[in-house]
Design a protein around this motif. Sequence first.
Motif, PDB file in Angstrom:
ATOM      1  N   ALA A 136      -7.454 -27.910 -64.059  1.00  0.00           N
ATOM      2  CA  ALA A 136      -7.572 -27.960 -65.515  1.00  0.00           C
ATOM      3  C   ALA A 136      -7.649 -29.400 -66.016  1.00  0.00           C
ATOM      4  O   ALA A 136      -8.255 -29.663 -67.052  1.00  0.00           O
ATOM      5  CB  ALA A 136      -6.396 -27.239 -66.155  1.00  0.00           C
ATOM      6  N   ASP A 137      -7.052 -30.345 -65.280  1.00  0.00           N
ATOM      7  CA  ASP A 137      -7.116 -31.747 -65.689  1.00  0.00           C
ATOM      8  C   ASP A 137      -8.555 -32.237 -65.736  1.00  0.00           C
ATOM      9  O   ASP A 137      -8.940 -32.969 -66.634  1.00  0.00           O
ATOM     10  CB  ASP A 137      -6.316 -32.636 -64.731  1.00  0.00           C
ATOM     11  CG  ASP A 137      -4.828 -32.395 -64.820  1.00  0.00           C
ATOM     12  OD1 ASP A 137      -4.371 -31.847 -65.841  1.00  0.00           O
ATOM     13  OD2 ASP A 137      -4.125 -32.745 -63.854  1.00  0.00           O
ATOM     14  N   LEU A 138      -9.354 -31.835 -64.759  1.00  0.00           N
ATOM     15  CA  LEU A 138     -10.753 -32.245 -64.726  1.00  0.00           C
ATOM     16  C   LEU A 138     -11.553 -31.452 -65.748  1.00  0.00           C
ATOM     17  O   LEU A 138     -12.382 -31.993 -66.462  1.00  0.00           O
ATOM     18  CB  LEU A 138     -11.339 -32.048 -63.328  1.00  0.00           C
ATOM     19  CG  LEU A 138     -12.817 -32.392 -63.166  1.00  0.00           C
ATOM     20  CD1 LEU A 138     -13.082 -33.849 -63.528  1.00  0.00           C
ATOM     21  CD2 LEU A 138     -13.278 -32.114 -61.748  1.00  0.00           C
ATOM     22  N   LYS A 139     -11.289 -30.157 -65.846  1.00  0.00           N
ATOM     23  CA  LYS A 139     -12.062 -29.298 -66.737  1.00  0.00           C
ATOM     24  C   LYS A 139     -11.811 -29.615 -68.212  1.00  0.00           C
ATOM     25  O   LYS A 139     -12.653 -29.340 -69.046  1.00  0.00           O
ATOM     26  CB  LYS A 139     -11.763 -27.836 -66.443  1.00  0.00           C
ATOM     27  CG  LYS A 139     -12.312 -27.410 -65.102  1.00  0.00           C
ATOM     28  CD  LYS A 139     -11.990 -25.980 -64.799  1.00  0.00           C
ATOM     29  CE  LYS A 139     -12.517 -25.657 -63.417  1.00  0.00           C
ATOM     30  NZ  LYS A 139     -12.215 -24.327 -62.979  1.00  0.00           N
ATOM     31  N   SER A 140     -10.673 -30.188 -68.531  1.00  0.00           N
ATOM     32  CA  SER A 140     -10.374 -30.484 -69.930  1.00  0.00           C
ATOM     33  C   SER A 140     -11.137 -31.714 -70.421  1.00  0.00           C
ATOM     34  O   SER A 140     -11.231 -31.930 -71.614  1.00  0.00           O
ATOM     35  CB  SER A 140      -8.876 -30.676 -70.121  1.00  0.00           C
ATOM     36  OG  SER A 140      -8.445 -31.845 -69.441  1.00  0.00           O
ATOM     37  N   ARG A 141     -11.661 -32.472 -69.521  1.00  0.00           N
ATOM     38  CA  ARG A 141     -12.419 -33.656 -69.918  1.00  0.00           C
ATOM     39  C   ARG A 141     -13.809 -33.217 -70.377  1.00  0.00           C
ATOM     40  O   ARG A 141     -14.313 -32.182 -69.979  1.00  0.00           O
ATOM     41  CB  ARG A 141     -12.564 -34.627 -68.757  1.00  0.00           C
ATOM     42  CG  ARG A 141     -11.254 -35.138 -68.229  1.00  0.00           C
ATOM     43  CD  ARG A 141     -11.494 -36.046 -67.020  1.00  0.00           C
ATOM     44  NE  ARG A 141     -10.331 -36.212 -66.210  1.00  0.00           N
ATOM     45  CZ  ARG A 141      -9.366 -37.097 -66.427  1.00  0.00           C
ATOM     46  NH1 ARG A 141      -9.446 -37.885 -67.450  1.00  0.00           N
ATOM     47  NH2 ARG A 141      -8.335 -37.187 -65.628  1.00  0.00           N
ATOM     48  N   SER A 142     -14.444 -34.059 -71.163  1.00  0.00           N
ATOM     49  CA  SER A 142     -15.800 -33.739 -71.594  1.00  0.00           C
ATOM     50  C   SER A 142     -16.647 -35.005 -71.569  1.00  0.00           C
ATOM     51  O   SER A 142     -16.127 -36.113 -71.478  1.00  0.00           O
ATOM     52  CB  SER A 142     -15.784 -33.130 -72.989  1.00  0.00           C
ATOM     53  OG  SER A 142     -15.303 -34.072 -73.922  1.00  0.00           O
ATOM     54  N   GLY A 143     -17.937 -34.809 -71.627  1.00  0.00           N
ATOM     55  CA  GLY A 143     -18.860 -35.916 -71.735  1.00  0.00           C
ATOM     56  C   GLY A 143     -18.852 -36.836 -70.534  1.00  0.00           C
ATOM     57  O   GLY A 143     -18.753 -36.402 -69.384  1.00  0.00           O
ATOM     58  N   LEU A 144     -18.930 -38.130 -70.829  1.00  0.00           N
ATOM     59  CA  LEU A 144     -19.038 -39.136 -69.777  1.00  0.00           C
ATOM     60  C   LEU A 144     -17.788 -39.217 -68.909  1.00  0.00           C
ATOM     61  O   LEU A 144     -17.893 -39.507 -67.714  1.00  0.00           O
ATOM     62  CB  LEU A 144     -19.346 -40.504 -70.379  1.00  0.00           C
ATOM     63  CG  LEU A 144     -20.732 -40.650 -71.005  1.00  0.00           C
ATOM     64  CD1 LEU A 144     -20.887 -42.023 -71.641  1.00  0.00           C
ATOM     65  CD2 LEU A 144     -21.821 -40.411 -69.977  1.00  0.00           C
ATOM     66  N   ALA A 145     -16.617 -38.964 -69.483  1.00  0.00           N
ATOM     67  CA  ALA A 145     -15.386 -39.014 -68.681  1.00  0.00           C
ATOM     68  C   ALA A 145     -15.437 -37.960 -67.581  1.00  0.00           C
ATOM     69  O   ALA A 145     -15.079 -38.230 -66.438  1.00  0.00           O
ATOM     70  CB  ALA A 145     -14.164 -38.797 -69.573  1.00  0.00           C
ATOM     71  N   ARG A 146     -15.903 -36.758 -67.913  1.00  0.00           N
ATOM     72  CA  ARG A 146     -15.991 -35.682 -66.921  1.00  0.00           C
ATOM     73  C   ARG A 146     -17.027 -36.016 -65.854  1.00  0.00           C
ATOM     74  O   ARG A 146     -16.790 -35.825 -64.666  1.00  0.00           O
ATOM     75  CB  ARG A 146     -16.355 -34.371 -67.610  1.00  0.00           C
ATOM     76  CG  ARG A 146     -16.295 -33.181 -66.676  1.00  0.00           C
ATOM     77  CD  ARG A 146     -16.541 -31.886 -67.447  1.00  0.00           C
ATOM     78  NE  ARG A 146     -16.038 -30.712 -66.796  1.00  0.00           N
ATOM     79  CZ  ARG A 146     -16.565 -30.141 -65.723  1.00  0.00           C
ATOM     80  NH1 ARG A 146     -17.621 -30.672 -65.167  1.00  0.00           N
ATOM     81  NH2 ARG A 146     -16.046 -29.054 -65.200  1.00  0.00           N
TER      82      ARG A 146
END
Length: 140
Positions: free
Chosen positions: A14-24
Amino acid sequence: MNQRPAEPKPQTGADLKSRSGLARISKAAIYSFYGFRAALKHEHAFRQELILVAVLAPVALLLPVSALSKLALIAVLLLVLIVELLNSAIEAVVDKASPEIHPLAGRAKDMGSAAVFLSLLLAAATWGVVAGPVLVNWLG
């Protein structure tokens, strides 16, 4: 003595999935790099297949065939690497889940191996059909 992990990972998916855009995208790229590095370090078959790709991809680019044929020749080589990575991931998860010998574990590993074998057959067949006639003309 506190040791720092060599590869920082999120605590949960979930830590990765909660990111969006360039951060992900940047985190996904970093984790992909870790995967390549792990495959190079721990997987002999991956290293062998990578050498095969390194030798044959330039040959594909030099062959006097259409761009689509060149793409097919390189794509099947990359497919072998993709399937090998997935097979290695299956083996790692099976080994982590249970180090003991179990028929289901063996079946999972055998199926992954069969997938790699089929990808190699597809690559050989594609190279035989697309590059074979050209190489025969060049060599003889």
